[in-house]
Design a protein around this motif. Structure first.
Motif, PDB file in Angstrom:
ATOM      1  N   PHE A 141       9.539  36.783  44.758  1.00 39.82           N
ATOM      2  CA  PHE A 141       9.181  35.637  45.520  1.00 39.82           C
ATOM      3  C   PHE A 141       9.030  34.451  44.941  1.00 39.82           C
ATOM      4  CE2 PHE A 141       5.139  33.567  46.984  1.00 39.82           C
ATOM      5  CZ  PHE A 141       5.587  33.606  48.208  1.00 39.82           C
ATOM      6  N   VAL A 142       8.891  34.424  43.629  1.00 36.36           N
ATOM      7  CA  VAL A 142       8.555  33.194  42.845  1.00 36.36           C
ATOM      8  C   VAL A 142       9.906  32.449  42.778  1.00 36.36           C
ATOM      9  CG1 VAL A 142       7.977  32.208  40.399  1.00 36.36           C
ATOM     10  CG2 VAL A 142       6.401  33.717  41.824  1.00 36.36           C
ATOM     11  N   ALA A 143      10.793  33.356  42.376  1.00 41.15           N
ATOM     12  CA  ALA A 143      12.246  32.930  42.280  1.00 41.15           C
ATOM     13  C   ALA A 143      12.716  32.189  43.530  1.00 41.15           C
ATOM     14  CB  ALA A 143      13.023  34.218  41.886  1.00 41.15           C
ATOM     15  N   LEU A 144      12.528  32.731  44.784  1.00 38.45           N
ATOM     16  CA  LEU A 144      13.012  32.395  46.111  1.00 38.45           C
ATOM     17  C   LEU A 144      12.248  31.130  46.310  1.00 38.45           C
ATOM     18  CD1 LEU A 144      13.202  35.743  47.887  1.00 38.45           C
ATOM     19  CD2 LEU A 144      15.112  34.214  47.210  1.00 38.45           C
ATOM     20  N   GLU A 145      11.144  31.033  46.113  1.00 37.12           N
ATOM     21  CA  GLU A 145      10.096  29.883  46.206  1.00 37.12           C
ATOM     22  C   GLU A 145      10.976  28.730  45.601  1.00 37.12           C
ATOM     23  OE1 GLU A 145       5.610  28.234  46.546  1.00 37.12           O
ATOM     24  OE2 GLU A 145       6.101  30.175  45.398  1.00 37.12           O
ATOM     25  N   PHE A 146      11.015  28.862  44.210  1.00 37.70           N
ATOM     26  CA  PHE A 146      11.755  27.923  43.460  1.00 37.70           C
ATOM     27  C   PHE A 146      12.921  27.404  43.822  1.00 37.70           C
ATOM     28  CE2 PHE A 146      13.931  26.759  39.348  1.00 37.70           C
ATOM     29  CZ  PHE A 146      13.157  25.442  39.370  1.00 37.70           C
ATOM     30  N   LEU A 147      13.553  28.327  44.376  1.00 41.86           N
ATOM     31  CA  LEU A 147      15.066  27.954  44.790  1.00 41.86           C
ATOM     32  C   LEU A 147      15.039  27.000  46.132  1.00 41.86           C
ATOM     33  CD1 LEU A 147      17.373  31.112  44.504  1.00 41.86           C
ATOM     34  CD2 LEU A 147      17.699  29.072  43.311  1.00 41.86           C
ATOM     35  N   LEU A 148      14.100  27.346  46.944  1.00 42.81           N
ATOM     36  CA  LEU A 148      13.693  26.510  48.008  1.00 42.81           C
ATOM     37  C   LEU A 148      13.395  25.431  47.918  1.00 42.81           C
ATOM     38  CD1 LEU A 148      13.648  26.563  51.309  1.00 42.81           C
ATOM     39  CD2 LEU A 148      11.258  27.234  51.093  1.00 42.81           C
ATOM     40  N   LEU A 149      12.571  25.020  46.777  1.00 37.59           N
ATOM     41  CA  LEU A 149      12.123  23.819  46.342  1.00 37.59           C
ATOM     42  C   LEU A 149      13.156  22.937  45.662  1.00 37.59           C
ATOM     43  CD1 LEU A 149       9.264  22.152  45.721  1.00 37.59           C
ATOM     44  CD2 LEU A 149       9.328  23.146  43.568  1.00 37.59           C
ATOM     45  N   LEU A 150      13.878  23.809  44.894  1.00 35.32           N
ATOM     46  CA  LEU A 150      15.116  22.870  44.645  1.00 35.32           C
ATOM     47  C   LEU A 150      15.936  22.304  45.675  1.00 35.32           C
ATOM     48  CD1 LEU A 150      16.279  24.871  41.222  1.00 35.32           C
ATOM     49  CD2 LEU A 150      15.167  22.745  41.328  1.00 35.32           C
ATOM     50  N   LEU A 151      16.052  23.259  46.752  1.00 30.60           N
ATOM     51  CA  LEU A 151      16.872  22.656  47.870  1.00 30.60           C
ATOM     52  C   LEU A 151      16.402  21.526  48.512  1.00 30.60           C
ATOM     53  CD1 LEU A 151      18.099  26.141  49.225  1.00 30.60           C
ATOM     54  CD2 LEU A 151      19.547  24.379  47.926  1.00 30.60           C
ATOM     55  N   LEU A 152      14.822  21.641  48.594  1.00 31.12           N
ATOM     56  CA  LEU A 152      14.063  20.515  49.536  1.00 31.12           C
ATOM     57  C   LEU A 152      13.940  19.355  48.972  1.00 31.12           C
ATOM     58  CD1 LEU A 152      11.694  22.997  51.540  1.00 31.12           C
ATOM     59  CD2 LEU A 152      13.923  21.825  52.263  1.00 31.12           C
ATOM     60  N   VAL A 153      13.706  19.167  47.512  1.00 35.45           N
ATOM     61  CA  VAL A 153      13.193  18.301  46.633  1.00 35.45           C
ATOM     62  C   VAL A 153      14.233  16.977  47.044  1.00 35.45           C
ATOM     63  CG1 VAL A 153      12.982  17.331  44.407  1.00 35.45           C
ATOM     64  CG2 VAL A 153      11.646  19.300  45.254  1.00 35.45           C
ATOM     65  N   PRO A 154      15.596  17.191  46.786  1.00 36.14           N
ATOM     66  CA  PRO A 154      16.356  15.967  46.980  1.00 36.14           C
ATOM     67  C   PRO A 154      16.442  15.271  48.189  1.00 36.14           C
ATOM     68  CG  PRO A 154      17.628  17.755  46.007  1.00 36.14           C
ATOM     69  CD  PRO A 154      16.322  18.285  46.381  1.00 36.14           C
ATOM     70  N   PHE A 155      16.172  16.161  49.382  1.00 32.77           N
ATOM     71  CA  PHE A 155      16.005  15.649  50.706  1.00 32.77           C
ATOM     72  C   PHE A 155      14.689  14.952  50.892  1.00 32.77           C
ATOM     73  CE2 PHE A 155      19.181  19.170  51.389  1.00 32.77           C
ATOM     74  CZ  PHE A 155      20.145  18.420  51.720  1.00 32.77           C
ATOM     75  N   ALA A 156      13.771  15.559  50.362  1.00 31.56           N
ATOM     76  CA  ALA A 156      12.473  14.856  50.508  1.00 31.56           C
ATOM     77  C   ALA A 156      12.205  13.703  49.765  1.00 31.56           C
ATOM     78  CB  ALA A 156      11.193  15.910  50.044  1.00 31.56           C
ATOM     79  N   THR A 157      13.125  13.543  48.540  1.00 30.35           N
ATOM     80  CA  THR A 157      12.898  12.325  47.784  1.00 30.35           C
ATOM     81  C   THR A 157      13.594  11.213  48.528  1.00 30.35           C
ATOM     82  OG1 THR A 157      12.809  13.610  45.694  1.00 30.35           O
ATOM     83  CG2 THR A 157      13.693  11.272  45.548  1.00 30.35           C
ATOM     84  N   LEU A 158      14.893  11.497  48.955  1.00 27.81           N
ATOM     85  CA  LEU A 158      15.710  10.557  49.820  1.00 27.81           C
ATOM     86  C   LEU A 158      14.780   9.903  51.098  1.00 27.81           C
ATOM     87  CD1 LEU A 158      18.453   9.157  50.167  1.00 27.81           C
ATOM     88  CD2 LEU A 158      19.102  10.974  51.511  1.00 27.81           C
ATOM     89  N   VAL A 159      14.252  10.964  51.917  1.00 21.58           N
ATOM     90  CA  VAL A 159      13.282  10.579  52.992  1.00 21.58           C
ATOM     91  C   VAL A 159      12.048   9.572  52.447  1.00 21.58           C
ATOM     92  CG1 VAL A 159      11.778  11.224  54.529  1.00 21.58           C
ATOM     93  CG2 VAL A 159      14.236  12.465  54.497  1.00 21.58           C
ATOM     94  N   ARG A 160      11.641   9.918  51.243  1.00 23.06           N
ATOM     95  CA  ARG A 160      10.208   9.134  50.756  1.00 23.06           C
ATOM     96  C   ARG A 160      10.532   7.942  50.299  1.00 23.06           C
ATOM     97  NH1 ARG A 160       5.991  12.813  47.928  1.00 23.06           N
ATOM     98  NH2 ARG A 160       4.895  10.830  48.381  1.00 23.06           N
TER      99      ARG A 160
END
Length: 140
Positions: A66-85
């Motif tokens: 569960f922690v590994a999947l959450e971390f992978l999801l975070l790694l996928l979302l951070v670039p897009f969230a940063t770009l939008v911000r």
């Protein structure tokens, strides 16, 4: 930005890249992998012991997945969230961590404003003007 206060304590002053606080505590560098010895034998008693150990370890294995999947999801979302911000001028929160524990955090405006505020807070810490504690300790 990593700085030291006059007492020699290390502080990190950074932007918070996600809108929530991280839940994980610092990793213990001295902790090593589990030592299972020479392994289990191939007799029936060893098979029963292996099944019991697997049943005991299953919740930890599932939690690790569960922690590994959450971390992978975070790694996928951070670039897009940063770009939008950055593109839409969203407000950033900066935080000062004493060691790895969050000590202080505050909203600070756009990307450029938060960068200047990080410099100001880091300079104040080096000069001995520590920020007031705004985040409760984990064990409180």
């Amino acid at each position: 930005m990593k700085v030291r206060d006059p007492e020699g304590q290390t502080w990190r002053v950074t932007r918070r890249w996600v809108p929530w606080r991280r839940r994980l505590k610092g990793v213990d560098a001295d902790a090593g992998p589990l030592d299972w010895g020479n392994g289990l034998g191939d007799d029936p008693i060893s098979a029963v012991l292996a099944i019991i150990l697997l049943i005991i370890a299953l919740p930890f294995i599932l939690l690790g997945l569960f922690v590994a999947l959450e971390f992978l999801l975070l790694l996928l979302l951070v670039p897009f969230a940063t770009l939008v911000r950055v593109a839409f001028g969203a407000h950033w929160t900066i935080e000062a961590r004493r060691g790895f524990s969050i000590w202080w955090d505050a909203p600070s405006g756009s990307w450029g404003e938060s960068g200047r505020r990080i410099q100001d807070v880091a300079r104040a810490i080096v000069e001995g003007d520590l920020p007031p504690r705004t985040v409760a300790p984990k064990d409180a």
